[in-house]
Motif scaffolding. Structure first.
Motif, PDB file in Angstrom:
ATOM      1  N   MET A   8     -43.139  -2.694  52.995  1.00 18.52           N
ATOM      2  CA  MET A   8     -42.228  -1.607  52.636  1.00 18.52           C
ATOM      3  C   MET A   8     -41.574  -1.010  53.870  1.00 18.52           C
ATOM      4  O   MET A   8     -40.382  -0.715  53.875  1.00 18.52           O
ATOM      5  CB  MET A   8     -42.982  -0.533  51.844  1.00 18.52           C
ATOM      6  CG  MET A   8     -43.262  -0.969  50.416  1.00 18.52           C
ATOM      7  SD  MET A   8     -43.743   0.378  49.340  1.00 18.52           S
ATOM      8  CE  MET A   8     -45.320   0.820  50.010  1.00 18.52           C
ATOM      9  N   TYR A  66     -37.069   8.265  50.900  1.00 20.66           N
ATOM     10  CA  TYR A  66     -38.185   7.335  50.882  1.00 20.66           C
ATOM     11  C   TYR A  66     -39.389   7.838  51.642  1.00 20.66           C
ATOM     12  O   TYR A  66     -40.519   7.686  51.220  1.00 20.66           O
ATOM     13  CB  TYR A  66     -37.775   6.025  51.546  1.00 20.66           C
ATOM     14  CG  TYR A  66     -37.448   4.991  50.549  1.00 20.66           C
ATOM     15  CD1 TYR A  66     -38.403   4.586  49.632  1.00 20.66           C
ATOM     16  CD2 TYR A  66     -36.197   4.425  50.497  1.00 20.66           C
ATOM     17  CE1 TYR A  66     -38.090   3.643  48.703  1.00 20.66           C
ATOM     18  CE2 TYR A  66     -35.885   3.486  49.578  1.00 20.66           C
ATOM     19  CZ  TYR A  66     -36.831   3.096  48.678  1.00 20.66           C
ATOM     20  OH  TYR A  66     -36.529   2.161  47.764  1.00 20.66           O
ATOM     21  N   PHE A 101     -41.148  10.446  49.824  1.00 19.44           N
ATOM     22  CA  PHE A 101     -41.769   9.822  48.663  1.00 19.44           C
ATOM     23  C   PHE A 101     -43.066   9.107  49.048  1.00 19.44           C
ATOM     24  O   PHE A 101     -44.102   9.267  48.397  1.00 19.44           O
ATOM     25  CB  PHE A 101     -40.777   8.843  48.033  1.00 19.44           C
ATOM     26  CG  PHE A 101     -41.333   8.113  46.842  1.00 19.44           C
ATOM     27  CD1 PHE A 101     -41.440   8.751  45.618  1.00 19.44           C
ATOM     28  CD2 PHE A 101     -41.724   6.788  46.939  1.00 19.44           C
ATOM     29  CE1 PHE A 101     -41.937   8.075  44.513  1.00 19.44           C
ATOM     30  CE2 PHE A 101     -42.220   6.109  45.847  1.00 19.44           C
ATOM     31  CZ  PHE A 101     -42.331   6.758  44.625  1.00 19.44           C
ATOM     32  N   LYS A 160     -45.847  11.483  50.190  1.00 17.79           N
ATOM     33  CA  LYS A 160     -46.464  12.128  49.041  1.00 17.79           C
ATOM     34  C   LYS A 160     -47.385  11.140  48.305  1.00 17.79           C
ATOM     35  O   LYS A 160     -48.508  11.481  47.916  1.00 17.79           O
ATOM     36  CB  LYS A 160     -45.354  12.617  48.093  1.00 17.79           C
ATOM     37  CG  LYS A 160     -45.810  13.726  47.139  1.00 17.79           C
ATOM     38  CD  LYS A 160     -44.644  14.195  46.281  1.00 17.79           C
ATOM     39  CE  LYS A 160     -45.154  14.961  45.054  1.00 17.79           C
ATOM     40  NZ  LYS A 160     -44.119  15.087  44.019  1.00 17.79           N
ATOM     41  N   LYS A 161     -46.893   9.913  48.155  1.00 13.12           N
ATOM     42  CA  LYS A 161     -47.648   8.878  47.454  1.00 13.12           C
ATOM     43  C   LYS A 161     -49.010   8.650  48.093  1.00 13.12           C
ATOM     44  O   LYS A 161     -50.007   8.421  47.416  1.00 13.12           O
ATOM     45  CB  LYS A 161     -46.840   7.580  47.468  1.00 13.12           C
ATOM     46  CG  LYS A 161     -47.237   6.582  46.390  1.00 13.12           C
ATOM     47  CD  LYS A 161     -46.202   5.471  46.266  1.00 13.12           C
ATOM     48  CE  LYS A 161     -46.444   4.651  45.014  1.00 13.12           C
ATOM     49  NZ  LYS A 161     -46.079   5.348  43.785  1.00 13.12           N
ATOM     50  N   GLU A 194     -43.193  10.624  37.683  1.00 13.75           N
ATOM     51  CA  GLU A 194     -42.604  11.879  38.178  1.00 13.75           C
ATOM     52  C   GLU A 194     -41.186  11.705  38.709  1.00 13.75           C
ATOM     53  O   GLU A 194     -40.284  12.442  38.359  1.00 13.75           O
ATOM     54  CB  GLU A 194     -43.499  12.455  39.279  1.00 13.75           C
ATOM     55  CG  GLU A 194     -44.229  13.725  38.849  1.00 13.75           C
ATOM     56  CD  GLU A 194     -44.999  14.329  39.996  1.00 13.75           C
ATOM     57  OE1 GLU A 194     -44.360  14.772  40.964  1.00 13.75           O
ATOM     58  OE2 GLU A 194     -46.251  14.331  39.930  1.00 13.75           O
ATOM     59  N   THR A 195     -41.012  10.706  39.602  1.00 13.45           N
ATOM     60  CA  THR A 195     -39.686  10.479  40.197  1.00 13.45           C
ATOM     61  C   THR A 195     -39.234   9.050  39.893  1.00 13.45           C
ATOM     62  O   THR A 195     -39.334   8.159  40.745  1.00 13.45           O
ATOM     63  CB  THR A 195     -39.728  10.684  41.723  1.00 13.45           C
ATOM     64  OG1 THR A 195     -40.840   9.953  42.240  1.00 13.45           O
ATOM     65  CG2 THR A 195     -39.877  12.156  42.076  1.00 13.45           C
ATOM     66  N   MET A 207     -36.824   7.081  42.290  1.00 14.09           N
ATOM     67  CA  MET A 207     -37.480   6.697  43.543  1.00 14.09           C
ATOM     68  C   MET A 207     -38.430   5.524  43.306  1.00 14.09           C
ATOM     69  O   MET A 207     -38.463   4.576  44.103  1.00 14.09           O
ATOM     70  CB  MET A 207     -38.255   7.918  44.051  1.00 14.09           C
ATOM     71  CG  MET A 207     -38.203   8.075  45.542  1.00 14.09           C
ATOM     72  SD  MET A 207     -36.521   8.188  46.138  1.00 14.09           S
ATOM     73  CE  MET A 207     -36.666   7.263  47.652  1.00 14.09           C
ATOM     74  N   GLU A 208     -39.188   5.598  42.226  1.00 18.23           N
ATOM     75  CA  GLU A 208     -40.113   4.508  41.885  1.00 18.23           C
ATOM     76  C   GLU A 208     -39.342   3.209  41.666  1.00 18.23           C
ATOM     77  O   GLU A 208     -39.786   2.134  42.070  1.00 18.23           O
ATOM     78  CB  GLU A 208     -40.912   4.859  40.619  1.00 18.23           C
ATOM     79  CG  GLU A 208     -41.867   6.019  40.774  1.00 18.23           C
ATOM     80  CD  GLU A 208     -43.201   5.616  41.423  1.00 18.23           C
ATOM     81  OE1 GLU A 208     -43.381   4.424  41.735  1.00 18.23           O
ATOM     82  OE2 GLU A 208     -44.044   6.512  41.628  1.00 18.23           O
ATOM     83  N   LYS A 263     -36.336   2.327  42.953  1.00 14.90           N
ATOM     84  CA  LYS A 263     -35.848   1.805  44.228  1.00 14.90           C
ATOM     85  C   LYS A 263     -36.985   1.144  45.003  1.00 14.90           C
ATOM     86  O   LYS A 263     -36.813   0.087  45.608  1.00 14.90           O
ATOM     87  CB  LYS A 263     -35.259   2.940  45.071  1.00 14.90           C
ATOM     88  CG  LYS A 263     -33.799   3.247  44.768  1.00 14.90           C
ATOM     89  CD  LYS A 263     -33.385   4.455  45.574  1.00 14.90           C
ATOM     90  CE  LYS A 263     -32.024   4.342  46.224  1.00 14.90           C
ATOM     91  NZ  LYS A 263     -31.789   5.483  47.151  1.00 14.90           N
ATOM     92  N   LEU A 264     -38.130   1.800  44.964  1.00 16.76           N
ATOM     93  CA  LEU A 264     -39.287   1.280  45.688  1.00 16.76           C
ATOM     94  C   LEU A 264     -39.700  -0.083  45.158  1.00 16.76           C
ATOM     95  O   LEU A 264     -39.884  -1.043  45.924  1.00 16.76           O
ATOM     96  CB  LEU A 264     -40.450   2.268  45.560  1.00 16.76           C
ATOM     97  CG  LEU A 264     -41.648   1.997  46.468  1.00 16.76           C
ATOM     98  CD1 LEU A 264     -41.325   2.384  47.897  1.00 16.76           C
ATOM     99  CD2 LEU A 264     -42.872   2.771  45.986  1.00 16.76           C
TER     100      LEU A 264
END
Lengths: 173, 173
Positions: A144, A163, A166, A169-170, B132-133, B136-137, B139-140
């Motif tokens: 990543m 990112y 994100f 936080k993850k 939650e997002t 973002m998830e 894109k990841l």
DNA sequence: TATATTTGTAAGTGATTACTCACTTTTTAT
DNA sequence: ATAAAAAGTGAGTAATCACTTACAAATATA
């Protein structure tokens, strides 16, 4: 390393990184560096010699970037520094990294083991934090980070800022 | 599209994907295709015209690969199919994808919006699954899939198999 | 200061490059 | 069957390629 040698290398770096190795002629490099074309061959033997010299520099930068992470003893900080590292790259180093990633597609220079020290350290961190499959988590995060670096090199830091938050936080950092 | 036109394109694809655009000469392409060099220029105007024609094909494959995902209505299946998709690519399509990823580094052909339909669908799936997002998830995951594809193209499917299981488990699929 | 070595240049080298052109063969349309 | 169009050839083009060589200037060593 003389002044002109340095100028040749930096010119070659800029051209190789942005135009590609084969798309760049030694004539272009000489003109950009303000030297005669012959001097390139005096110092670097042939065109590939230029790439080899640059490759040594790229590898050095890669190793230097690792050291801070390798010597960190707090597992959470290891993850945090890793995630933040792509955003810490100074803009003047972008050509370096662009070349590095382009070379990934030139079979002669692709070496996936270069990233192993980072992966090992990440695996250690995930193990300390009691993740179930630390090696897998490490590889995943490393990939990543690499992807984020590529995106930054192409679209700039700002495009990837969300990112960072994100991911931090993850991983509860 | 005549038989020879097709032969020229497939030869060019193989050479561009593995040797690179600038490292491949029109002479090589003609020899591999078993045609005269002049015919290349009759049909494709110039060397770049060959690349343009291939790019259209690559874009088509990309779109075709999306359709199954786009029309899926079960959010969990959307994620599952997406994660499994890099492993479903037939070996004969590898050159296509190698070229696709190489072109990413050529500014003329780099277009990050190509993946948007996939990202949108993934975001919808994550939203349905109450993440939650979701954007973002999405894109990841998309970036991770891309990274896995790159790894597969370079090291083969087997090297990345553990990833698939890891991701399927991570998303509880 | 004399000399050897390194640094640098400018004008070449043959090979290869993408591309053109005059021409022939094959296919298509009437 | 015949004319027009398209497909295909292969020799040729100027330009560019990576690289060499003969020589001059600068620098280091004695």
């Amino acid at each position: 390393m003389t002044e002109k040698q340095d100028k040749i290398l930096s010119s070659a770096l800029e051209l190789f990184a942005n135009e590609g190795f084969n798309a760049t002629s030694t004539n272009q490099i000489a003109k950009k560096a303000g030297v005669s074309e012959g001097l390139i061959f005096k110092h670097f033997k042939n065109k590939k010699g230029l790439l080899d010299a640059l490759y040594v520099q790229v590898e050095g930068k890669l190793g230097a970037g690792f050291t801070q992470i390798i010597f960190e003893t707090d597992p959470k900080k290891v993850l945090k520094i890793t995630i933040e590292s792509p955003f810490m790259i100074p803009h003047e180093d972008y050509d370096f990294w662009r070349l590095q990633f382009k070379l990934k597609w030139e079979s002669d220079y692709y070496n996936p083991e270069k990233m192993q020290p980072l992966i090992d350290k990440l695996a250690w961190a995930f193990e300390e934090l009691n993740y179930e499959t630390p090696e897998m988590e490490a590889k995943l995060l490393e990939q990543m980070i690499e992807t984020i670096m590529v995106a930054i090199l192409r679209q700039g830091k700002e495009s990837q800022l969300a990112y960072k938050d994100f991911l931090l936080k993850k991983y509860e950092l």
